[in-house]
Design an enzyme around this catalytic site. Sequence first.
Site, PDB file in Angstrom:
ATOM      1  N   ASN A 101       0.845  -5.434   8.465  1.00 29.36           N
ATOM      2  CA  ASN A 101       1.476  -6.637   7.917  1.00 29.36           C
ATOM      3  C   ASN A 101       0.453  -7.571   7.296  1.00 29.36           C
ATOM      4  OD1 ASN A 101       3.723  -5.499   8.955  1.00 29.36           O
ATOM      5  ND2 ASN A 101       3.919  -6.874  10.699  1.00 29.36           N
ATOM      6  N   VAL A 102       0.904  -8.254   6.259  1.00 30.53           N
ATOM      7  CA  VAL A 102       0.006  -9.158   5.521  1.00 30.53           C
ATOM      8  C   VAL A 102       0.337 -10.614   5.809  1.00 30.53           C
ATOM      9  CG1 VAL A 102      -0.344  -7.463   3.668  1.00 30.53           C
ATOM     10  CG2 VAL A 102       1.514  -9.121   3.447  1.00 30.53           C
ATOM     11  N   HIS A 118      -3.841  -3.618   5.614  1.00 26.52           N
ATOM     12  CA  HIS A 118      -3.396  -3.830   4.227  1.00 26.52           C
ATOM     13  C   HIS A 118      -3.724  -5.222   3.713  1.00 26.52           C
ATOM     14  CE1 HIS A 118      -0.278  -0.340   4.795  1.00 26.52           C
ATOM     15  NE2 HIS A 118      -1.506   0.096   4.617  1.00 26.52           N
ATOM     16  N   CYS A 126     -11.002 -11.904  -7.041  1.00 21.88           N
ATOM     17  CA  CYS A 126     -11.055 -11.568  -8.467  1.00 21.88           C
ATOM     18  C   CYS A 126     -10.900 -10.061  -8.644  1.00 21.88           C
ATOM     19  CB  CYS A 126     -12.376 -12.039  -9.065  1.00 21.88           C
ATOM     20  SG  CYS A 126     -12.600 -11.440 -10.749  1.00 21.88           S
ATOM     21  N   CYS A 147     -10.646 -15.970 -12.934  1.00 19.67           N
ATOM     22  CA  CYS A 147     -11.868 -16.192 -12.166  1.00 19.67           C
ATOM     23  C   CYS A 147     -12.829 -17.046 -12.976  1.00 19.67           C
ATOM     24  CB  CYS A 147     -12.488 -14.828 -11.854  1.00 19.67           C
ATOM     25  SG  CYS A 147     -14.112 -14.912 -11.116  1.00 19.67           S
ATOM     26  N   GLY A 187       7.772  -1.076  14.928  1.00 25.28           N
ATOM     27  CA  GLY A 187       8.345  -1.657  13.707  1.00 25.28           C
ATOM     28  C   GLY A 187       7.764  -1.114  12.422  1.00 25.28           C
ATOM     29  N   SER A 189       7.962   2.337   9.676  1.00 21.04           N
ATOM     30  CA  SER A 189       8.656   3.576   9.325  1.00 21.04           C
ATOM     31  C   SER A 189       7.715   4.773   9.418  1.00 21.04           C
ATOM     32  CB  SER A 189       9.226   3.471   7.910  1.00 21.04           C
ATOM     33  OG  SER A 189       8.180   3.213   6.992  1.00 21.04           O
TER      34      SER A 189
HETATM   35  C1  BJW Z   1      12.328  -2.974  13.257  1.00 17.77           C
HETATM   36  C2  BJW Z   1      13.112  -4.097  13.304  1.00 17.77           C
HETATM   37  C3  BJW Z   1      12.978  -4.868  14.447  1.00 17.77           C
HETATM   38  C4  BJW Z   1      13.542  -3.178  11.460  1.00 17.77           C
HETATM   39  N1  BJW Z   1      12.131  -4.500  15.397  1.00 17.77           N
HETATM   40  N2  BJW Z   1      11.485  -2.628  14.204  1.00 17.77           N
HETATM   41  C5  BJW Z   1       1.769  11.684  -0.668  1.00 17.77           C
HETATM   42  C6  BJW Z   1       1.602  12.017   0.647  1.00 17.77           C
HETATM   43  C7  BJW Z   1       0.839  11.234   1.494  1.00 17.77           C
HETATM   44  C8  BJW Z   1       0.224  10.081   1.034  1.00 17.77           C
HETATM   45  C9  BJW Z   1       0.393   9.734  -0.283  1.00 17.77           C
HETATM   46  C10 BJW Z   1       1.162  10.530  -1.123  1.00 17.77           C
HETATM   47  N3  BJW Z   1       1.156   9.948  -2.331  1.00 17.77           N
HETATM   48  C11 BJW Z   1       0.406   8.807  -2.283  1.00 17.77           C
HETATM   49  C12 BJW Z   1      -0.063   8.670  -1.035  1.00 17.77           C
HETATM   50  C13 BJW Z   1      -0.903   7.563  -0.518  1.00 17.77           C
HETATM   51  C14 BJW Z   1      -0.109   6.299  -0.285  1.00 17.77           C
HETATM   52  C15 BJW Z   1       1.092   6.608   0.601  1.00 17.77           C
HETATM   53  O1  BJW Z   1       0.986   6.721   1.801  1.00 17.77           O
HETATM   54  N4  BJW Z   1       2.272   6.728   0.004  1.00 17.77           N
HETATM   55  C16 BJW Z   1       3.468   7.096   0.769  1.00 17.77           C
HETATM   56  C17 BJW Z   1       4.581   6.100   0.478  1.00 17.77           C
HETATM   57  C18 BJW Z   1       3.817   8.522   0.433  1.00 17.77           C
HETATM   58  N5  BJW Z   1      -1.005   5.381   0.373  1.00 17.77           N
HETATM   59  C19 BJW Z   1      -1.837   4.608  -0.319  1.00 17.77           C
HETATM   60  O2  BJW Z   1      -1.852   4.584  -1.536  1.00 17.77           O
HETATM   61  C20 BJW Z   1      -2.802   3.777   0.495  1.00 17.77           C
HETATM   62  N6  BJW Z   1      -4.127   3.999   0.010  1.00 17.77           N
HETATM   63  C21 BJW Z   1      -4.715   5.210   0.084  1.00 17.77           C
HETATM   64  O3  BJW Z   1      -4.154   6.163   0.578  1.00 17.77           O
HETATM   65  O4  BJW Z   1      -5.967   5.246  -0.452  1.00 17.77           O
HETATM   66  C22 BJW Z   1      -6.534   6.522  -0.686  1.00 17.77           C
HETATM   67  C23 BJW Z   1      -6.043   6.983  -2.031  1.00 17.77           C
HETATM   68  C24 BJW Z   1      -6.590   6.442  -3.160  1.00 17.77           C
HETATM   69  C25 BJW Z   1      -6.167   6.882  -4.412  1.00 17.77           C
HETATM   70  C26 BJW Z   1      -5.135   7.835  -4.511  1.00 17.77           C
HETATM   71  C27 BJW Z   1      -4.541   8.347  -3.359  1.00 17.77           C
HETATM   72  C28 BJW Z   1      -5.022   7.920  -2.105  1.00 17.77           C
HETATM   73  C29 BJW Z   1      -2.505   2.288   0.310  1.00 17.77           C
HETATM   74  C30 BJW Z   1      -1.213   1.916   0.914  1.00 17.77           C
HETATM   75  C31 BJW Z   1      -0.931   0.439   0.638  1.00 17.77           C
HETATM   76  C32 BJW Z   1       0.458   0.032   1.106  1.00 17.77           C
HETATM   77  N7  BJW Z   1       0.748  -1.255   0.606  1.00 17.77           N
HETATM   78  C33 BJW Z   1       2.000  -1.908   1.003  1.00 17.77           C
HETATM   79  C34 BJW Z   1       2.099  -3.244   0.236  1.00 17.77           C
HETATM   80  C35 BJW Z   1       1.108  -4.253   0.831  1.00 17.77           C
HETATM   81  C36 BJW Z   1       1.115  -5.544   0.067  1.00 17.77           C
HETATM   82  C37 BJW Z   1       2.421  -6.290   0.163  1.00 17.77           C
HETATM   83  O5  BJW Z   1       2.902  -6.608   1.254  1.00 17.77           O
HETATM   84  O6  BJW Z   1       2.955  -6.545  -0.895  1.00 17.77           O
HETATM   85  O7  BJW Z   1       2.015  -2.124   2.418  1.00 17.77           O
HETATM   86  S1  BJW Z   1       3.449  -0.889   0.741  1.00 17.77           S
HETATM   87  C38 BJW Z   1       4.290  -1.415   2.197  1.00 17.77           C
HETATM   88  O8  BJW Z   1       4.453  -0.292   3.100  1.00 17.77           O
HETATM   89  C39 BJW Z   1       3.340  -2.402   2.891  1.00 17.77           C
HETATM   90  C40 BJW Z   1       3.497  -2.007   4.331  1.00 17.77           C
HETATM   91  O9  BJW Z   1       2.382  -2.449   5.088  1.00 17.77           O
HETATM   92  C41 BJW Z   1       3.613  -0.507   4.252  1.00 17.77           C
HETATM   93  C42 BJW Z   1       4.244   0.122   5.466  1.00 17.77           C
HETATM   94  O10 BJW Z   1       5.562  -0.293   5.636  1.00 17.77           O
HETATM   95  P1  BJW Z   1       6.131  -0.571   7.096  1.00 17.77           P
HETATM   96  O11 BJW Z   1       5.398  -1.703   7.696  1.00 17.77           O
HETATM   97  O12 BJW Z   1       6.202   0.659   7.861  1.00 17.77           O
HETATM   98  O13 BJW Z   1       7.594  -1.132   6.741  1.00 17.77           O
HETATM   99  P2  BJW Z   1       8.926  -0.289   6.428  1.00 17.77           P
HETATM  100  O14 BJW Z   1       9.847  -1.195   5.728  1.00 17.77           O
HETATM  101  O15 BJW Z   1       8.634   1.004   5.820  1.00 17.77           O
HETATM  102  O16 BJW Z   1       9.501   0.011   7.882  1.00 17.77           O
HETATM  103  C43 BJW Z   1      10.017  -1.030   8.694  1.00 17.77           C
HETATM  104  C44 BJW Z   1      10.415  -0.425  10.023  1.00 17.77           C
HETATM  105  O17 BJW Z   1      10.802  -1.499  10.866  1.00 17.77           O
HETATM  106  C45 BJW Z   1      11.621   0.514   9.948  1.00 17.77           C
HETATM  107  O18 BJW Z   1      11.310   1.716  10.629  1.00 17.77           O
HETATM  108  C46 BJW Z   1      12.744  -0.237  10.687  1.00 17.77           C
HETATM  109  O19 BJW Z   1      13.601   0.610  11.414  1.00 17.77           O
HETATM  110  C47 BJW Z   1      11.948  -1.110  11.600  1.00 17.77           C
HETATM  111  N8  BJW Z   1      12.610  -2.333  12.008  1.00 17.77           N
HETATM  112  N9  BJW Z   1      13.883  -4.141  12.123  1.00 17.77           N
HETATM  113  C48 BJW Z   1      11.396  -3.357  15.212  1.00 17.77           C
HETATM  114  N10 BJW Z   1      13.734  -6.002  14.582  1.00 17.77           N
HETATM  115 ZN    ZN Z   2     -14.522 -12.569 -11.331  1.00 19.62          ZN
END
Ligand code: BJW
Ligand code: ZN
Length: 247
Positions: A101-102, A118, A126, A147, A187, A189
């Site tokens: 989380n951010v 994240h 910048c 910047c 919490g 996915s």
């Molecule tokens: C409750 C509830 C309650 C509801 N109580 N629970 C193919 C295969 C594997 C990997 C990859 C692929 N293609 C690309 C990739 C890499 C990619 C990736 O993983 N993609 C997948 C989607 C396939 N990853 C990246 O790119 C990462 N970097 C990386 O790998 O670098 C190396 C690399 C470089 C160059 C090329 C390739 C690789 C970076 C990932 C950055 C993610 N950024 C975000 C945005 C952050 C900024 C912002 O906030 O705007 O991060 S995306 C978004 O998803 C955010 C979150 O932190 C992240 C995870 O989501 P989260 O937290 O799990 O939320 P949800 O909504 O998915 O789930 C919520 C859950 O809560 C649910 O289960 C509900 O049931 C539950 N819930 N109410 C408890 N009350």
């Molecule tokens: Zn700069």
Amino acid sequence: MDIPSHLLEILQKAERVAVLTGAGVSAESGVATFRDPDGLWAQFRPEELASMDGFLTNPERVWQWYQYRRTVIHSVQPNPGHHALAQLEKLYPEFTLITQNVDRLHQAAGSTKVLELHGNIVENYCSRCRTPYSQEIDTQAQEPPRCPHCRALIRPAVVWFGEMLPADVVEQAEEAAQRCHVFFTVGTSAEVYPAAALPYLAKRCGAYVVELNPSTTAFSPYADLCIHAPSGQSLPRIVELLKETIL
Ligand code: BJW
Ligand code: ZN
């Protein structure tokens, strides 16, 4: 909600605990998740808003989306789940809170050491020379400032798709997953890597892995225990019962 007594026994004996949190932990504070039916990705396209390509294509759109989310986050409070994790930290000699989380709500609840995989939505840097700009940006501005050093666009200090996570943070998170006796995945996915690999790593290294999530996730079949309830309910109950058994 049933908290099995064997979980409490395992937690009583454990010395090292690690927790991975995702957007669901903040849902009960009023912060939208990403992949739920009412989540952000149901309304917005991730590749347009959470990638460098999206930012370069339309910097104003991306900047305004983050400004909007900043106003939401400024208006909300940590919920009982965040507070329970801050209390859990005090019960263990070695406790690691890893978050995707951010929103900084863990810190607002009193967690003292949080590994932010994240980044965070409060600060900026910048996009070219990487000079940090911590909280000095006008949150009303409708387009990204430039910047003063290199004139490139300033961006939010979050990690977008295709970007590397901070290496030192990943290293500490992996070490905690490898060393812990109990690992909670809460919490999230469990779809976004490399964060999603941490519960598997913990399990491979011998930890008892507990998932707290109202829904089933990609990781659920591998968890030792799933408690299907909102984390704002399950976490305070676990901490309450644990304190009773310890005292
Ligand atoms: C409750 C509830 C309650 C509801 N109580 N629970 C193919 C295969 C594997 C990997 C990859 C692929 N293609 C690309 C990739 C890499 C990619 C990736 O993983 N993609 C997948 C989607 C396939 N990853 C990246 O790119 C990462 N970097 C990386 O790998 O670098 C190396 C690399 C470089 C160059 C090329 C390739 C690789 C970076 C990932 C950055 C993610 N950024 C975000 C945005 C952050 C900024 C912002 O906030 O705007 O991060 S995306 C978004 O998803 C955010 C979150 O932190 C992240 C995870 O989501 P989260 O937290 O799990 O939320 P949800 O909504 O998915 O789930 C919520 C859950 O809560 C649910 O289960 C509900 O049931 C539950 N819930 N109410 C408890 N009350
Ligand atoms: Zn700069």
